[in-house]
Design a protein around this motif. Structure first.
Motif, short mmCIF file in Angstrom:
data_model
loop_
_atom_site.label_atom_id
_atom_site.label_comp_id
_atom_site.label_asym_id
_atom_site.label_seq_id
_atom_site.Cartn_x
_atom_site.Cartn_y
_atom_site.Cartn_z
N GLU A 162 0.82 -1.22 0.00
CA GLU A 162 0.00 0.00 0.00
C GLU A 162 0.86 1.28 0.00
O GLU A 162 0.38 2.34 -0.39
CB GLU A 162 -0.94 0.01 1.22
CG GLU A 162 -1.99 -1.11 1.18
CD GLU A 162 -3.03 -0.97 0.06
OE1 GLU A 162 -3.45 0.16 -0.23
OE2 GLU A 162 -3.39 -2.00 -0.54
N GLU A 163 2.13 1.20 0.43
CA GLU A 163 2.98 2.40 0.47
C GLU A 163 3.38 2.78 -0.96
O GLU A 163 3.96 1.96 -1.68
CB GLU A 163 4.26 2.15 1.29
CG GLU A 163 4.05 1.79 2.76
CD GLU A 163 3.60 0.35 2.95
OE1 GLU A 163 3.87 -0.52 2.08
OE2 GLU A 163 2.92 0.09 3.96
N ASP A 164 3.12 4.03 -1.33
CA ASP A 164 3.36 4.45 -2.72
C ASP A 164 4.79 4.20 -3.19
O ASP A 164 5.01 3.69 -4.29
CB ASP A 164 3.04 5.94 -2.89
CG ASP A 164 1.54 6.18 -2.88
OD1 ASP A 164 0.79 5.22 -3.14
OD2 ASP A 164 1.13 7.32 -2.60
N ASP A 165 5.77 4.58 -2.35
CA ASP A 165 7.18 4.46 -2.79
C ASP A 165 7.55 3.01 -3.07
O ASP A 165 8.25 2.70 -4.03
CB ASP A 165 8.13 4.96 -1.69
CG ASP A 165 8.08 6.47 -1.58
OD1 ASP A 165 7.37 7.08 -2.40
OD2 ASP A 165 8.75 7.00 -0.67
N ARG A 168 5.84 1.74 -6.19
CA ARG A 168 6.49 2.28 -7.39
C ARG A 168 7.80 1.52 -7.68
O ARG A 168 8.12 1.21 -8.82
CB ARG A 168 6.78 3.78 -7.17
CG ARG A 168 6.76 4.57 -8.45
CD ARG A 168 6.85 6.07 -8.21
NE ARG A 168 5.78 6.62 -7.42
CZ ARG A 168 5.92 7.23 -6.23
NH1 ARG A 168 7.11 7.36 -5.67
NH2 ARG A 168 4.89 7.71 -5.58
N LYS A 186 -2.41 -2.36 -5.89
CA LYS A 186 -2.59 -2.52 -4.44
C LYS A 186 -3.89 -3.30 -4.20
O LYS A 186 -4.85 -3.17 -4.98
CB LYS A 186 -2.69 -1.15 -3.78
CG LYS A 186 -1.43 -0.32 -3.96
CD LYS A 186 -1.63 1.06 -3.37
CE LYS A 186 -0.39 1.90 -3.67
NZ LYS A 186 -0.50 3.28 -3.18
#
Ligand SMILES: C[S@@+](CC[C@H](N)C(=O)[O-])C[C@H]1O[C@@H](n2cnc3c(N)ncnc32)[C@H](O)[C@@H]1O
Length: 272
Positions: A162-165, A168, A186
């Motif tokens: 779930e963490e964007d970084d 990515r 996600k």
């Protein structure tokens, strides 16, 4: 988007065609915890309508060398194994005949345009493939269209944290190793897309796809220069990335190798 157009233009076929034999002998594709979880889900909830509790017609999308279709053959009268890549379908046919499975047929099509009448299927499965589909949302529209009311979708695939970084990083790495990669989504996104289409999630199981870097890079014939660059990026990744993907250099003889894992979710969703 017409099926013919997608069959002609797909980058996935350029990546998977020459590598079909490698996927046909890949241990993680032949058997892993996600396949076992799918078997258990389907065995726990047999088709209530059939007299022998087996599902009628099942479709396996992005079947590759067919391992998920073969697992579902035990629980269904007939399985249609769908994939646009000819080489993969040839491997699936070969292995089905070696295993003497008479209820598995192959069909050269994309998941976004299924050659099946609306409301005609009891079960649709897809494993380790949906992140390759050109249009995940159109695939879900098609799944909803072809399932009978009460029909079941079993979908197992790698998911992004779930963490964007971190998400990515995962997608960037996958795209460099396989230019046909579309997206690891996600879980929250996947679930809202399914719910939007009336595919109600009734079970979800979390597991991991355990991988070795060298095999993983070789499976898509990644160039030596890119393999070296990717290896460096694994080893110098942030702590958050290393923890999320359990990145660990392999000690001993395989000093150049790295073990890691992608998070994976297996969903059972029912068409309302
Ligand atoms: C990693 S393999 C699948 C593994 C297989 N499901 C298994 O359980 O062993 C991914 C497959 O997705 C297929 N694929 C790519 N794009 C597709 C699409 N739009 N529709 C259906 N299959 C697709 C590829 O041709 C490839 O065979």
């Amino acid at each position: 988007m017409g099926s013919d157009k997608m069959l002609r233009e797909s980058a996935a076929q350029r990546v998977f065609g020459p590598q079909a034999g490698v996927y046909a002998s890949s241990p993680v594709h032949i058997e892993d915890p996600s396949l076992d979880a799918m078997r258990q889900m389907v065995a726990r909830t047999p088709a209530a309508t059939a007299s022998d509790m087996r599902y009628g017609w099942a479709l396996d999308l992005g079947t590759g060398a067919g391992f998920t279709a073969f697992a579902m053959a035990e629980f269904s009268h007939q399985v249609l194994a769908v994939d646009p890549t000819l080489g993969m379908l040839q491997q699936a046919q070969r292995i089905a005949s070696e295993r003497e499975l008479s209820n598995v047929a192959v069909s050269r099509n994309v998941a976004e345009a299924l050659p099946v009448a609306s409301g005609s299927l009891d079960l649709v499965t897809t494993r380790m493939a949906a992140h390759h589909f050109q249009d995940f949302e159109v695939m879900l529209d098609e799944v909803r269209r072809v399932l009978k009311p009460g029909g079941v979708l079993l979908m197992a695939d790698s998911v992004a944290p779930e963490e964007d970084d971190v998400a990515r990083w995962m997608n960037g790495i996958e795209l460099r190793r396989d230019y046909s990669h579309i997206e690891n989504r996600k879980a929250t996104h996947i679930e809202s897309l399914m719910e939007d289409r009336g595919l109600k999630v009734s079970e979800r199981e979390f597991t991991r796809i355990g991988l070795r870097f060298n095999d993983w890079a070789a499976r898509t014939a990644t160039s030596e220069a890119e393999t070296n660059a990717l290896r460096k990026d694994f080893l110098t990744a942030s702590t958050a990335v290393k923890e999320a993907f359990q990145i660990d250099p392999v000690a001993g003889d395989d000093a150049e190798d790295i073990s890691f894992s992608w998070p994976c979710i297996i969903y059972r969703a029912v068409k309302g």
